[in-house]
Write a protein that holds these residues in place. Structure first.
Motif, PDB file in Angstrom:
ATOM      1  N   ARG A   2       0.780  -1.296  -0.061  1.00  0.00           N
ATOM      2  CA  ARG A   2      -0.090   0.038   0.004  1.00  0.00           C
ATOM      3  C   ARG A   2       0.670   1.250   0.080  1.00  0.00           C
ATOM      4  NH1 ARG A   2      -3.973  -1.888   4.775  1.00  0.00           N
ATOM      5  NH2 ARG A   2      -4.911  -3.621   3.893  1.00  0.00           N
ATOM      6  N   LEU A  26      -0.695   4.502  -0.467  1.00  0.00           N
ATOM      7  CA  LEU A  26      -1.576   5.260   0.835  1.00  0.00           C
ATOM      8  C   LEU A  26      -0.550   5.691   1.888  1.00  0.00           C
ATOM      9  CD1 LEU A  26      -4.069   5.380   2.525  1.00  0.00           C
ATOM     10  CD2 LEU A  26      -3.880   3.031   3.224  1.00  0.00           C
ATOM     11  N   TRP A  27       0.607   5.003   2.158  1.00  0.00           N
ATOM     12  CA  TRP A  27       1.568   5.341   3.218  1.00  0.00           C
ATOM     13  C   TRP A  27       2.136   6.655   2.785  1.00  0.00           C
ATOM     14  CZ3 TRP A  27       1.208   4.082   7.965  1.00  0.00           C
ATOM     15  CH2 TRP A  27       0.594   2.885   8.325  1.00  0.00           C
ATOM     16  N   LEU A  48       0.723   8.903   0.979  1.00  0.00           N
ATOM     17  CA  LEU A  48      -0.385   9.971   1.036  1.00  0.00           C
ATOM     18  C   LEU A  48      -0.382  10.419   2.588  1.00  0.00           C
ATOM     19  CD1 LEU A  48      -2.568  11.647   0.031  1.00  0.00           C
ATOM     20  CD2 LEU A  48      -4.156   9.720   0.743  1.00  0.00           C
ATOM     21  N   MET A  72       2.084  11.026  -2.199  1.00  0.00           N
ATOM     22  CA  MET A  72       1.392   9.854  -2.600  1.00  0.00           C
ATOM     23  C   MET A  72       2.135   9.551  -3.708  1.00  0.00           C
ATOM     24  SD  MET A  72      -2.712   9.222  -3.856  1.00  0.00           S
ATOM     25  CE  MET A  72      -2.681  10.433  -4.595  1.00  0.00           C
TER      26      MET A  72
END
Length: 128
Positions: free
Chosen positions: A76, A79-80, A82, A122
């Motif tokens: 992910r 996501l991390w 972001l 992101m």
């Protein structure tokens, strides 16, 4: 079952990874702000150029923080990245509020900065 004293849980590892990524982003911010200050001193840059430089520094720093977070997390990544960008922005606002005791810019400027920081983080996470 008891936990051993030296074991690290997944949440603690992610928090440590996030701190590493944010530290990297803020070190890059500091270095680039010093370069911008030197350019301002030597070249006498206009206010528009300085503002563009600051925006570029936000994007580069959050990109680097998102990249580091993506490499450390493994899954992910976007996501991390972001999350790293949003936390970078939140710390930036807290530091500014601590220094000036008020928010200096308008809501539109803050929203743009948030989008730039989140997008940079992101993108860094996706590239990693």
């Amino acid at each position: 079952m008891e936990k051993k004293a030296g074991t690290v849980t997944g949440g603690q590892r992610k928090a440590a990874d996030l701190l590493k990524a944010l530290l990297c982003a803020y070190i890059i911010t500091g270095i680039l702000l010093l370069v911008l200050a030197l350019l301002l001193y030597k070249l006498g840059l206009s206010e528009e150029n300085v503002n563009a430089g600051i925006i570029l520094i936000y994007v580069i720093s959050t990109f680097a923080g998102g990249f580091v977070m993506g490499k450390l997390s493994g899954t992910r990544r976007f996501l991390w990245g972001l999350i790293a960008g949003v936390i970078y922005f939140a710390l930036l606002i807290l530091i500014s509020f601590g220094i000036y005791h008020s928010i200096q810019s308008g809501a539109g400027s803050m929203a743009t900065t948030l989008l730039l920081c989140a997008g940079g983080g992101m993108l860094g996470g996706m590239v990693s």
